[in-house]
Design a protein around this motif. Structure first.
Motif, PDB file in Angstrom:
ATOM      1  N   GLU A  61      54.663  71.674  22.689  1.00 49.88           N
ATOM      2  CA  GLU A  61      56.074  71.375  22.806  1.00 49.88           C
ATOM      3  C   GLU A  61      56.725  70.769  23.906  1.00 49.88           C
ATOM      4  OE1 GLU A  61      57.401  75.338  21.860  1.00 49.88           O
ATOM      5  OE2 GLU A  61      57.008  75.106  19.650  1.00 49.88           O
ATOM      6  N   LEU A  62      55.846  70.987  25.200  1.00 49.66           N
ATOM      7  CA  LEU A  62      56.643  70.099  26.134  1.00 49.66           C
ATOM      8  C   LEU A  62      56.111  68.552  26.199  1.00 49.66           C
ATOM      9  CD1 LEU A  62      55.503  72.841  29.176  1.00 49.66           C
ATOM     10  CD2 LEU A  62      57.931  72.182  28.371  1.00 49.66           C
ATOM     11  N   VAL A  63      55.026  68.258  25.662  1.00 47.59           N
ATOM     12  CA  VAL A  63      54.701  67.069  25.704  1.00 47.59           C
ATOM     13  C   VAL A  63      55.686  66.360  24.624  1.00 47.59           C
ATOM     14  CG1 VAL A  63      52.787  65.388  24.876  1.00 47.59           C
ATOM     15  CG2 VAL A  63      52.357  67.405  26.359  1.00 47.59           C
ATOM     16  N   LEU A  64      55.919  67.086  23.357  1.00 50.18           N
ATOM     17  CA  LEU A  64      56.840  66.520  22.432  1.00 50.18           C
ATOM     18  C   LEU A  64      58.265  66.143  22.993  1.00 50.18           C
ATOM     19  CD1 LEU A  64      55.833  68.766  19.242  1.00 50.18           C
ATOM     20  CD2 LEU A  64      55.721  66.196  19.569  1.00 50.18           C
ATOM     21  N   MET A  65      58.547  66.717  24.276  1.00 56.95           N
ATOM     22  CA  MET A  65      60.034  66.502  24.886  1.00 56.95           C
ATOM     23  C   MET A  65      60.004  65.064  25.693  1.00 56.95           C
ATOM     24  SD  MET A  65      60.631  70.209  26.033  1.00 56.95           S
ATOM     25  CE  MET A  65      62.122  69.944  26.761  1.00 56.95           C
ATOM     26  N   THR A  66      58.445  64.495  25.980  1.00 58.82           N
ATOM     27  CA  THR A  66      58.387  63.242  26.602  1.00 58.82           C
ATOM     28  C   THR A  66      58.612  62.263  25.685  1.00 58.82           C
ATOM     29  OG1 THR A  66      56.016  63.423  26.561  1.00 58.82           O
ATOM     30  CG2 THR A  66      57.284  64.608  28.360  1.00 58.82           C
ATOM     31  N   GLU A  67      58.536  61.177  26.437  1.00 58.72           N
ATOM     32  CA  GLU A  67      58.634  59.660  25.747  1.00 58.72           C
ATOM     33  C   GLU A  67      57.192  59.354  24.768  1.00 58.72           C
ATOM     34  OE1 GLU A  67      59.864  56.492  27.788  1.00 58.72           O
ATOM     35  OE2 GLU A  67      61.799  57.248  28.585  1.00 58.72           O
ATOM     36  N   LEU A  68      57.484  59.286  23.566  1.00 60.13           N
ATOM     37  CA  LEU A  68      56.123  59.318  22.769  1.00 60.13           C
ATOM     38  C   LEU A  68      56.230  58.214  21.539  1.00 60.13           C
ATOM     39  CD1 LEU A  68      55.198  63.185  22.451  1.00 60.13           C
ATOM     40  CD2 LEU A  68      53.909  61.692  23.852  1.00 60.13           C
ATOM     41  N   THR A  69      55.024  57.624  21.216  1.00 60.77           N
ATOM     42  CA  THR A  69      55.062  56.732  19.996  1.00 60.77           C
ATOM     43  C   THR A  69      55.511  57.721  18.736  1.00 60.77           C
ATOM     44  OG1 THR A  69      52.814  56.738  19.773  1.00 60.77           O
ATOM     45  CG2 THR A  69      53.668  55.041  21.100  1.00 60.77           C
ATOM     46  N   GLU A  70      55.779  57.210  17.751  1.00 60.16           N
ATOM     47  CA  GLU A  70      55.865  57.894  16.561  1.00 60.16           C
ATOM     48  C   GLU A  70      54.750  58.262  16.047  1.00 60.16           C
ATOM     49  OE1 GLU A  70      58.672  58.561  14.957  1.00 60.16           O
ATOM     50  OE2 GLU A  70      59.842  57.785  16.397  1.00 60.16           O
ATOM     51  N   GLN A  71      53.703  57.633  16.159  1.00 68.69           N
ATOM     52  CA  GLN A  71      52.304  58.044  15.869  1.00 68.69           C
ATOM     53  C   GLN A  71      51.998  59.365  16.760  1.00 68.69           C
ATOM     54  OE1 GLN A  71      48.916  55.401  16.282  1.00 68.69           O
ATOM     55  NE2 GLN A  71      47.916  56.459  14.609  1.00 68.69           N
ATOM     56  N   GLN A  72      51.963  59.302  17.908  1.00 68.80           N
ATOM     57  CA  GLN A  72      51.689  60.354  18.862  1.00 68.80           C
ATOM     58  C   GLN A  72      52.656  61.640  18.687  1.00 68.80           C
ATOM     59  OE1 GLN A  72      52.608  58.232  22.674  1.00 68.80           O
ATOM     60  NE2 GLN A  72      50.177  57.922  22.847  1.00 68.80           N
ATOM     61  N   ARG A  73      53.820  61.367  18.198  1.00 67.38           N
ATOM     62  CA  ARG A  73      54.994  62.590  18.145  1.00 67.38           C
ATOM     63  C   ARG A  73      54.334  63.160  16.812  1.00 67.38           C
ATOM     64  NH1 ARG A  73      59.297  63.826  20.286  1.00 67.38           N
ATOM     65  NH2 ARG A  73      59.396  62.035  21.454  1.00 67.38           N
ATOM     66  N   GLY A  74      53.999  62.492  15.720  1.00 71.87           N
ATOM     67  CA  GLY A  74      53.637  62.969  14.521  1.00 71.87           C
ATOM     68  C   GLY A  74      52.453  63.952  14.511  1.00 71.87           C
ATOM     69  N   HIS A  75      51.254  63.288  15.546  1.00 69.07           N
ATOM     70  CA  HIS A  75      49.866  64.061  15.430  1.00 69.07           C
ATOM     71  C   HIS A  75      50.217  65.257  16.277  1.00 69.07           C
ATOM     72  CE1 HIS A  75      48.005  60.916  13.782  1.00 69.07           C
ATOM     73  NE2 HIS A  75      47.584  59.980  14.776  1.00 69.07           N
ATOM     74  N   LEU A  76      51.230  65.057  17.289  1.00 68.21           N
ATOM     75  CA  LEU A  76      51.501  66.413  18.225  1.00 68.21           C
ATOM     76  C   LEU A  76      52.090  67.514  17.281  1.00 68.21           C
ATOM     77  CD1 LEU A  76      51.995  65.170  21.761  1.00 68.21           C
ATOM     78  CD2 LEU A  76      50.222  66.370  20.943  1.00 68.21           C
ATOM     79  N   SER A  77      53.269  67.111  16.465  1.00 71.57           N
ATOM     80  CA  SER A  77      54.082  67.835  15.712  1.00 71.57           C
ATOM     81  C   SER A  77      53.165  68.665  14.653  1.00 71.57           C
ATOM     82  CB  SER A  77      55.065  67.151  14.980  1.00 71.57           C
ATOM     83  OG  SER A  77      55.685  66.537  15.773  1.00 71.57           O
ATOM     84  N   ARG A  78      52.001  68.041  14.182  1.00 76.27           N
ATOM     85  CA  ARG A  78      51.121  68.484  13.301  1.00 76.27           C
ATOM     86  C   ARG A  78      50.351  69.579  13.874  1.00 76.27           C
ATOM     87  NH1 ARG A  78      51.665  63.618  11.000  1.00 76.27           N
ATOM     88  NH2 ARG A  78      51.862  63.489   8.485  1.00 76.27           N
ATOM     89  N   VAL A  79      49.952  69.174  15.299  1.00 72.03           N
ATOM     90  CA  VAL A  79      48.986  70.188  16.188  1.00 72.03           C
ATOM     91  C   VAL A  79      49.962  71.398  16.473  1.00 72.03           C
ATOM     92  CG1 VAL A  79      48.220  70.734  18.337  1.00 72.03           C
ATOM     93  CG2 VAL A  79      47.789  68.580  17.288  1.00 72.03           C
TER      94      VAL A  79
END
Length: 239
Positions: free
Chosen positions: A112-130
């Protein structure tokens, strides 16, 4: 010694009745012995047979009692072993659940901390699923922990203030990944006028819609799953 001082000879006559067990085994005979030969009358023979039956009954009764005692002792040992196994299982589940929850909470928190940083849409989607998968696994572990507490007799129900919106939001996070995978849209409808805050155990209350909606998503091929929350007015009683 002289012949006149010797003990007299004894002539022994034997009549007997067979000892036959209830399952047909011949194990011996019950005999009547006398110093003089004689014939047994019908009444004597019946008496001897009755005595033989009594002997068999006594022997089989003793065997039955001995077997019953041995079975009772065996059952007691099995019961004690089963209780020990249940206690060991409950302790193992409780210990493992705690040990797993600690690193899993760390994984969810760091993600969740990583999700608060600047990410690509693909990275954000993968981390959201995690994150969603982690929360789903955490919910499963909580269920195991609750089960182990119930078996150990250490269940504790909280009574705290909570908001139903928070419970439902957590539910959508837990089932969201599976719903997205099945192309199912979970919808929430909360009727106006519901009291806020509510009072109870939000974790266990939240497990109810999570389990229901998870099953609904699992067995729904397409469309949407609707969760409707309304206030029921009336007396609450036990039937």
């Amino acid at each position: 010694t002289t012949p006149s001082s010797r003990a007299p000879r004894i002539s022994v006559s034997t009549r007997g009745a067979l000892l036959i067990t209830s399952d047909g085994y011949k194990i011996g005979s019950l005999c009547a012995i006398d110093s003089e030969p004689r014939e047994l009358g019908a009444d004597d023979r019946r008496l001897l047979e009755d005595l033989a039956h009594l002997v068999i009954d006594e022997m089989e009764l003793r065997d039955a009692l001995r077997n019953a005692v041995e079975d009772a002792q065996k059952q007691e040992r099995l019961r004690e072993a089963a209780q020990l196994a249940e206690q060991s299982k409950a302790q193992f589940l409780a210990s493992m659940s705690h040990e797993i929850r600690t690193p899993l909470n760390a994984v969810i928190g760091l993600t969740e901390l990583v999700l608060m940083t600047e990410l690509t849409e693909q990275q954000r989607g993968h981390l959201s699923r995690v994150t969603l998968a982690g929360r789903n696994l955490l919910s499963l572990i909580n269920d195991i922990l609750d089960f182990s507490k119930i078996e150990a007799g250490k269940t504790r129900i909280e009574t705290v203030d909570f908001e139903i919106d928070a419970v439902l939001t957590n539910m959508t996070r837990v089932v969201g990944a599976k719903a997205e995978e099945n192309d199912i849209e979970p919808l929430i409808s909360v009727a106006p006028g519901n009291p806020e805050p509510l009072r109870g155990d939000p974790l266990r209350i939240g497990q109810v819609p999570i389990n229901l909606v998870s099953n609904a998503v699992k067995f729904t091929e397409q469309g949407e799953v609707i969760v409707s929350v309304d206030r029921e007015v009336g007396d609450v009683g036990l039937n």
